[in-house]
Design a protein around this motif. Structure first.
Motif, PDB file in Angstrom:
ATOM      1  N   ARG A   1       0.867  -1.174   0.000  1.00 37.81           N
ATOM      2  CA  ARG A   1       0.000   0.000   0.000  1.00 37.81           C
ATOM      3  C   ARG A   1       0.902   1.222   0.000  1.00 37.81           C
ATOM      4  NH1 ARG A   1      -2.063   2.585   4.826  1.00 37.81           N
ATOM      5  NH2 ARG A   1      -3.800   3.988   4.363  1.00 37.81           N
ATOM      6  N   GLN A   2       0.976   1.893  -1.147  1.00 36.29           N
ATOM      7  CA  GLN A   2       1.904   3.004  -1.310  1.00 36.29           C
ATOM      8  C   GLN A   2       1.170   4.340  -1.183  1.00 36.29           C
ATOM      9  OE1 GLN A   2       5.147   2.237  -4.264  1.00 36.29           O
ATOM     10  NE2 GLN A   2       3.724   0.692  -5.047  1.00 36.29           N
ATOM     11  N   LEU A   3       1.577   5.126  -0.197  1.00 41.00           N
ATOM     12  CA  LEU A   3       0.967   6.424   0.053  1.00 41.00           C
ATOM     13  C   LEU A   3       1.802   7.498  -0.629  1.00 41.00           C
ATOM     14  CD1 LEU A   3       0.251   6.009   3.880  1.00 41.00           C
ATOM     15  CD2 LEU A   3      -1.226   5.409   1.958  1.00 41.00           C
ATOM     16  N   VAL A   4       1.179   8.255  -1.514  1.00 41.98           N
ATOM     17  CA  VAL A   4       1.895   9.295  -2.255  1.00 41.98           C
ATOM     18  C   VAL A   4       1.091  10.586  -2.233  1.00 41.98           C
ATOM     19  CG1 VAL A   4       3.144   7.685  -3.748  1.00 41.98           C
ATOM     20  CG2 VAL A   4       0.894   8.535  -4.454  1.00 41.98           C
ATOM     21  N   TYR A   5       1.765  11.690  -2.558  1.00 44.64           N
ATOM     22  CA  TYR A   5       1.160  13.013  -2.455  1.00 44.64           C
ATOM     23  C   TYR A   5       1.437  13.800  -3.730  1.00 44.64           C
ATOM     24  CZ  TYR A   5       1.365  11.301   2.288  1.00 44.64           C
ATOM     25  OH  TYR A   5       1.231  10.499   3.389  1.00 44.64           O
ATOM     26  N   SER A   6       0.433  14.544  -4.172  1.00 45.02           N
ATOM     27  CA  SER A   6       0.584  15.372  -5.365  1.00 45.02           C
ATOM     28  C   SER A   6       0.292  16.822  -4.990  1.00 45.02           C
ATOM     29  CB  SER A   6      -0.369  14.897  -6.471  1.00 45.02           C
ATOM     30  OG  SER A   6      -0.151  15.630  -7.657  1.00 45.02           O
ATOM     31  N   PHE A   7       1.242  17.710  -5.283  1.00 44.23           N
ATOM     32  CA  PHE A   7       1.143  19.104  -4.881  1.00 44.23           C
ATOM     33  C   PHE A   7       0.875  20.012  -6.081  1.00 44.23           C
ATOM     34  CE2 PHE A   7       3.599  16.989  -1.667  1.00 44.23           C
ATOM     35  CZ  PHE A   7       3.240  17.599  -0.472  1.00 44.23           C
ATOM     36  N   GLY A   8       0.142  21.100  -5.838  1.00 47.37           N
ATOM     37  CA  GLY A   8      -0.068  22.104  -6.873  1.00 47.37           C
ATOM     38  C   GLY A   8      -1.504  22.188  -7.360  1.00 47.37           C
ATOM     39  N   ASP A   9      -1.681  22.886  -8.463  1.00 46.67           N
ATOM     40  CA  ASP A   9      -3.000  23.102  -9.051  1.00 46.67           C
ATOM     41  C   ASP A   9      -3.368  21.899  -9.917  1.00 46.67           C
ATOM     42  OD1 ASP A   9      -5.296  23.954 -10.243  1.00 46.67           O
ATOM     43  OD2 ASP A   9      -4.449  25.742 -11.175  1.00 46.67           O
ATOM     44  N   HIS A  10      -4.486  21.231  -9.584  1.00 47.69           N
ATOM     45  CA  HIS A  10      -4.907  20.030 -10.307  1.00 47.69           C
ATOM     46  C   HIS A  10      -6.184  20.263 -11.115  1.00 47.69           C
ATOM     47  CE1 HIS A  10      -2.501  18.521  -6.838  1.00 47.69           C
ATOM     48  NE2 HIS A  10      -1.935  17.822  -7.804  1.00 47.69           N
ATOM     49  N   TYR A  11      -6.433  21.509 -11.470  1.00 46.49           N
ATOM     50  CA  TYR A  11      -7.671  21.849 -12.181  1.00 46.49           C
ATOM     51  C   TYR A  11      -7.835  21.025 -13.463  1.00 46.49           C
ATOM     52  CZ  TYR A  11     -11.078  24.533 -14.873  1.00 46.49           C
ATOM     53  OH  TYR A  11     -12.160  24.894 -15.632  1.00 46.49           O
ATOM     54  N   TYR A  12      -6.819  21.032 -14.312  1.00 47.89           N
ATOM     55  CA  TYR A  12      -6.943  20.354 -15.606  1.00 47.89           C
ATOM     56  C   TYR A  12      -6.933  18.835 -15.450  1.00 47.89           C
ATOM     57  CZ  TYR A  12      -6.431  24.923 -17.691  1.00 47.89           C
ATOM     58  OH  TYR A  12      -6.638  26.238 -18.034  1.00 47.89           O
ATOM     59  N   PHE A  13      -6.225  18.346 -14.443  1.00 47.41           N
ATOM     60  CA  PHE A  13      -6.249  16.917 -14.131  1.00 47.41           C
ATOM     61  C   PHE A  13      -7.668  16.487 -13.749  1.00 47.41           C
ATOM     62  CE2 PHE A  13      -6.066  13.670 -10.776  1.00 47.41           C
ATOM     63  CZ  PHE A  13      -5.418  12.646 -11.435  1.00 47.41           C
ATOM     64  N   ARG A  14      -8.296  17.264 -12.853  1.00 49.13           N
ATOM     65  CA  ARG A  14      -9.661  16.948 -12.436  1.00 49.13           C
ATOM     66  C   ARG A  14     -10.650  17.102 -13.593  1.00 49.13           C
ATOM     67  NH1 ARG A  14     -12.133  20.014  -9.231  1.00 49.13           N
ATOM     68  NH2 ARG A  14     -10.752  21.825  -9.047  1.00 49.13           N
TER      69      ARG A  14
END
Length: 203
Positions: free
Chosen positions: A141-154
């Protein structure tokens, strides 16, 4: 895409985070959409891109390190973590000995302040201390984090409500072959596990 917190909370009260039912069967590869590339970091600061092989480098698909199936559990707010656990923990129990499956729980941090150094590194250090390893099998179970603006990803994934959890099962080509939302029901969990088993059998 510009919905506010109160609109999300209103939806959450109505449906408990279940904005749609999960896929009942495996989505055919011919019509499956590609999962958009997103940069993530482990709590030790090491960064990479998901899905595996989406960094633009040529990937040898006979390489055992390339997973045949990857479950991504996305969380944009702390409220969705318990929902994601209803998927990830049974998934881990079912496929704990599999070497061809990856499981990532991705937490998104949109705050401009928290995405800046050195605050970002302090936050990652705190996460490392609070998230000890839970399992010793082949599947981690790998816990990772994504930082910044994710508008276009969403926008690409049509993610509107940030208070619920989003689950995506990907094949070795990074295609979305199954989707789930909110907390898992027994029927939905069964469809996830059976869809994963089918992916492992695909050539």
């Amino acid at each position: 895409m510009s919905r506010g917190y109160f609109a999300d909370m209103s939806d959450l009260k109505k449906n408990g985070g279940k904005i749609a039912m999960a896929s009942k069967t495996l989505i055919p590869a011919a019509v499956a959409a590609k999962f958009p590339s997103v940069e993530v970091s482990y709590s030790d600061g090491k960064s990479f891109k998901l899905p595996i092989g989406s960094d633009g480098n040529v990937v040898d698909r006979d390489n055992v390190d390339l997973p045949k199936a990857t479950l991504l559990c996305l969380s944009f707010r702390a409220s969705s973590q318990a929902m994601n656990d209803t998927w990830s923990k049974p998934f881990l129990n079912a496929f704990g000995d599999s070497k061809n499956i990856h499981l990532y729980e991705v937490s998104f941090v949109d705050s401009w302040l928290l995405s800046r150094n050195p605050v970002k590194w302090l936050l990652l250090r705190m996460m490392k201390k609070s998230n000890p390893a839970e399992n010793s099998g082949a599947l981690q179970r790998q816990l990772v984090y994504s930082f910044g603006d994710h508008y276009y990803f969403r926008k690409e994934l049509k993610i509107l409500n940030l208070l619920t959890g989003y689950m995506f099962l990907l094949d070795s080509f990074g295609r979305i072959r199954w989707q789930g939302y909110g907390a898992a029901t027994e029927e939905e969990l069964s469809s996830l596990l059976s869809s994963t088993s089918l992916l492992l059998e695909e050539k």
